[in-house]
Structure formats: C-alpha cells, structure tokens
Design a protein around this motif. Sequence first.
Motif, short mmCIF file in Angstrom:
data_model
loop_
_atom_site.label_atom_id
_atom_site.label_comp_id
_atom_site.label_asym_id
_atom_site.label_seq_id
_atom_site.Cartn_x
_atom_site.Cartn_y
_atom_site.Cartn_z
N HIS A 125 -6.90 2.55 -1.08
CA HIS A 125 -7.02 2.47 0.39
C HIS A 125 -7.28 3.88 0.91
N MET A 126 -8.43 4.08 1.54
CA MET A 126 -8.82 5.44 1.86
C MET A 126 -9.26 5.62 3.30
N GLU A 127 -9.16 6.87 3.76
CA GLU A 127 -9.78 7.22 5.04
C GLU A 127 -11.04 8.00 4.74
N LEU A 128 -12.18 7.41 5.11
CA LEU A 128 -13.46 8.04 4.80
C LEU A 128 -14.46 7.73 5.89
N THR A 129 -15.52 8.50 5.85
CA THR A 129 -16.62 8.26 6.76
C THR A 129 -17.91 8.41 5.96
N GLY A 130 -18.97 7.82 6.44
CA GLY A 130 -20.24 7.93 5.73
C GLY A 130 -21.00 9.19 6.11
N ASP A 131 -20.42 10.00 6.95
CA ASP A 131 -21.14 11.16 7.45
C ASP A 131 -20.69 12.43 6.73
N ASP A 132 -21.41 13.51 7.04
CA ASP A 132 -21.20 14.77 6.34
C ASP A 132 -20.16 15.63 7.08
N VAL A 133 -19.03 15.07 7.41
CA VAL A 133 -18.03 15.82 8.17
C VAL A 133 -17.29 16.80 7.26
N THR A 134 -16.56 17.72 7.86
CA THR A 134 -15.76 18.68 7.09
C THR A 134 -14.32 18.57 7.58
N GLU A 135 -13.58 17.65 7.03
CA GLU A 135 -12.21 17.42 7.50
C GLU A 135 -11.18 17.54 6.38
N ILE A 140 0.87 -1.18 0.00
CA ILE A 140 0.00 0.00 0.00
C ILE A 140 0.90 1.22 0.00
N THR A 141 1.03 1.87 -1.16
CA THR A 141 1.97 2.97 -1.25
C THR A 141 1.29 4.27 -0.83
N ARG A 142 2.05 5.11 -0.12
CA ARG A 142 1.50 6.40 0.34
C ARG A 142 2.63 7.40 0.24
N MET A 143 2.81 7.84 -1.02
CA MET A 143 3.99 8.61 -1.36
C MET A 143 3.79 10.12 -1.24
N GLY A 144 2.57 10.58 -1.41
CA GLY A 144 2.32 12.01 -1.52
C GLY A 144 2.19 12.36 -2.99
N ALA A 145 1.25 13.29 -3.28
CA ALA A 145 0.97 13.64 -4.68
C ALA A 145 2.20 14.18 -5.39
N SER A 146 3.04 14.90 -4.66
CA SER A 146 4.18 15.54 -5.33
C SER A 146 5.31 14.54 -5.59
N ARG A 147 5.26 13.38 -4.98
CA ARG A 147 6.38 12.44 -5.13
C ARG A 147 6.05 11.17 -5.88
N ILE A 148 4.77 10.82 -5.95
CA ILE A 148 4.45 9.48 -6.45
C ILE A 148 5.02 9.21 -7.84
N ARG A 149 4.95 10.21 -8.74
CA ARG A 149 5.42 9.96 -10.11
C ARG A 149 6.93 9.79 -10.16
N LYS A 150 7.62 10.34 -9.16
CA LYS A 150 9.09 10.21 -9.13
C LYS A 150 9.52 8.91 -8.48
N THR A 181 -3.02 1.98 -3.77
CA THR A 181 -2.60 3.33 -3.41
C THR A 181 -3.39 3.84 -2.20
N ASP A 182 -2.67 4.42 -1.27
CA ASP A 182 -3.27 5.15 -0.15
C ASP A 182 -2.97 6.62 -0.42
N PRO A 183 -3.91 7.37 -0.97
CA PRO A 183 -3.63 8.76 -1.34
C PRO A 183 -3.83 9.73 -0.18
N ASP A 230 -4.89 13.82 -7.20
CA ASP A 230 -3.64 13.84 -7.97
C ASP A 230 -2.79 12.60 -7.66
N GLU A 231 -2.75 12.19 -6.41
CA GLU A 231 -1.97 10.99 -6.10
C GLU A 231 -2.59 9.75 -6.76
N VAL A 232 -3.93 9.68 -6.73
CA VAL A 232 -4.60 8.54 -7.36
C VAL A 232 -4.30 8.54 -8.87
N THR A 233 -4.39 9.72 -9.48
CA THR A 233 -4.10 9.82 -10.92
C THR A 233 -2.66 9.41 -11.20
N GLY A 234 -1.76 9.86 -10.36
CA GLY A 234 -0.34 9.51 -10.51
C GLY A 234 -0.12 8.01 -10.41
#
Length: 464
Positions: free
Chosen positions: A410-420, A336-346, A366-368, A390-394
């Motif tokens: 691989h994501m962090e999500l919730t089914g609720d209407d949070v603002t995070e 499960i890679t979690r590189m960061g959007a600015s680094r994944i392509r490199k 991918t864990d974006p 962008d990380e997912v696209t990369g």
Amino acid sequence: MNPLQRTAHVHEHAFSLSAKSAELDALGAWRSLERVQQPTWPDEDERAAVGARLRSAPPLVFAGEVDQLRSRIAAAARGEAFVLMGGDCAETFADSTADRVRNKIRTILQMSAVLTYGASMPVVKVGRMAGQFAKPRSGDTETRDGVTLPTYRGDAVNGYEFTEESRTPDPHRLWQMYTTSASTLNLLRAFTTGGFADLREVHAWNQGFISGPGYMRFERLATDIDKAVRFMAACGYDFDALRSVEFYAAHEALLLDYEEALSRIDSRTGEIYDCSGHFLWIGERTRQVDGAHVDFLSRVDNPIGVKLGPTTTVDDALRLIDRLDPDRTPGRLTFITRMGASRIRKVLPALVEGVRDSGAQVAWVTDPMHGNTITSSNGYKTRRFEDILDEVTGFFEVHRGLGTVPAGLHMELTGDDVTEVLGGTGEIDEVGLERRYETLVDPRLNHQQSLELAFLVAETLAGA
Ligand code: PEP
Ligand code: CO
C-alpha cells in the motif's frame, strides 16, 4: 405459483425489504458513538441537506465489482495473487484532471507489469483514488503568525488556503467529493477497458520519460513482455483478455456522513454495500474497536482494511477481527501494517503470529510510508526511499520467517515527476525537495521511484 403462494411470497419479500431498510437505518448507529476526526460542520441543516442529496444519487461502484475484489483479496491472502494499492495521500479537486489521473493509473499499471512478469503473480490493482479526499489530522487547529484556524482536513471538508473562509468546513464539498469521484472513476473505467491498459501497449506507457535507470529497466522488461506476447499470439492464443484490466478504487472511510449517505442495499443479494468505493479502510487514528468507524464498517459488506501502527497489540487485532469479520469471510479483512523501518522486524512477528494462531485469515499488506515520515532540515515533511525499501524488505522477511503470506503493498505515489521523497536513483536530496514539492499532506513516491520499488518487490517475490 398459485395466488395465495404469490401473496405469501410478496409479503415475505416486503418483510425482508423492511428488515433490510431497518439495517440501512442502523448504519447510523455511529452517530451515538465516540467519534474522532470528524469536522464540525457550521450548519447541521445544510449538512443534512447534502446528505439527502447524496442518498438519492447513483452509486459510484457496484456490488458485483465489490464482491469480485473481495474474492481477489482472498486469493492474495492465500498467496495466489499480490495486491498493489497506490495513489495520493490526499487527492485534490484541482488535480483530478485527465492527465494526472492517467499518470497515476499508468504508474500502477507499470508497477503491476513489473510484478506480474517478474514474480509470475497476478496483481490486484487498486488505486487510492476516486474518493481519497479526506484526511485525519493530528490537531484540530493550525496557527501561523499568531492566527489560529481549523486544520486542512482534505478537499472534502475545507480549503487548503490559510484564510478563515477557506478553512471553515463546508458540507457542499461532500457533493463535490461525489462528483469528482464520479469523473475520476469514469476516466479510470475508460483507461482500463478502452485499450490504454492493453499489455501490448507496455512500451507506450514508458514514452516521454527522461532516461533513468528505472525507465531503462522498464524498457527491457517491456521488450521481454512484447516477445512473450508475440510468442503466445503466434501459438494462436486469443488476447482479448489483455485489452482490459480490472482496476479498483479505494479510500479511507473517514467522513462517516458521506460514507453512510453512499451506502445502498444491493437488489440482488439484499446485502448492504458502501458504494463510495470498492475497498475502504479505517485509519490508524480511527480504529478504536468501540468507536464510530469500526461500528460503521462492521455493517457494510465491502472488503475493508485497517491500518495498524507499531503500538497495536495482538488483543487489539483479535478484537478488530471479531468486530469486523465475525464470519471469517475470505477477503473481507486486510490488515495494513505501517510500523516504520526501524520497528517492523521487532513488532510485526508477534502480531502476525497471534492472528495466525487464532485461526483467522486476514490479508497482510504493508504500508511502508506512514511509519517513515520525517522532517528535513529545510522543513519539508518527507521520507527516505531507503527506509521505504527497508520496511518492505522487513515485511517480506517477517512473513518468510513465520511461513505466512505477504499479500500486498500500500503506497503513496503519483505518476508525476515530483520531488517529495528523498533518495532513489534520481538521488533527490534535501535541496532537491524544493524543486517540485506539491503534496498538500504526505510525500509521495514519484514515477521513477515507484518503478524502482516495483522491481525490488518483484525480485523479492520471485525469490520467495
Ligand atoms: C494515510 O493513509 O494517508 C494515513 C493517514 O495513514 P494512517 O492512518 O496509517 O496514518
Ligand atoms: Co498519508
């Protein structure tokens, strides 16, 4: 079988059982290894007593299910399915309610409907649920207004409230982790086999949401799915298969006291499984190849994941494969890679190439989320939706470029209407974060952002 043969058979059986229980004992080898991110329990006897109680408790998941997930992940690694893993950064005991659990399951079902329909791809559904109660932390202590206390390590260890009593690790919480995981799994099994997950209910999943582009798009998709289902029904197909879905539970195998106590020998095959969840992963902070976590997970038969951050070398990856998947079992190992959007392509191409050239087959997911965490100017730990996209696209670009398989998300999500998380069509800005920021650890996509992401991934997969 004559009596003599029978005696020999019984002896052989007894021998293999004792060899197996020796293997079960060997699970504890991690205790003498370098171990990180483990709480300091104040009373070792108390910890051992809870461990003994957990050891005699029923397993939470069953070996047959775990084997099935392994074969599903193997299919994803070959490009024949797509893994969707999602849920909270940290589950809490208080939020393990029927409503919250249902909302999370519904989000994953909706994302999965989008992916299955949009990309014509079976989706392997896995919740970061029913066990995601422990967190690795960057420091052992936290100081507020001159007061220093142990950091919050998840509800399985201590309380979030900033008092000495609450922050002191309490091993009885391991028992509560077990019972809360059991009740969550019970709901999960009920929701996914009792009719709620029936694809013919696809419109119902969307009910009660405020109108937004994500929801409108989902409504249109639900109408298309309805049409397709009615067409197939008219053709005489039997839709029992739509009534229930396979849904698996995953968490970071962080607290080895707990994971060891939940491990069992399977009576069918004699293999050892960690029965705390179907899929277990090793975090970026605990993946030392000679460390306790890798040793422990090398000894159980579950499909496992390892998080890989941007500093991972090809050599690190190959050594992890040798330790964790020496037999090269299909579906056993997910990176499960979690590189960061600015680094994944490199950084991702060399890693994927190195693994591919070694002949090993792992599932690349991918864990974006974890490479894209920032602090907003008003002090919230957050992420930008555009960085996540962008990380997912990369991730897809890199795999397309190499001709390798992007096996999941691989994501962090919730089914609720949070603002995070900042952005998305709901246009959450920094001030908006104040509205409903509820996470105790990392920011999660809300329901609408999760759907938006699913549409993007479906389009990318369909175009792949
Ligand atoms: C997590 O998944 O919540 C986590 C801590 O991830 P990582 O190990 O990748 O930092
Ligand atoms: Co997290």
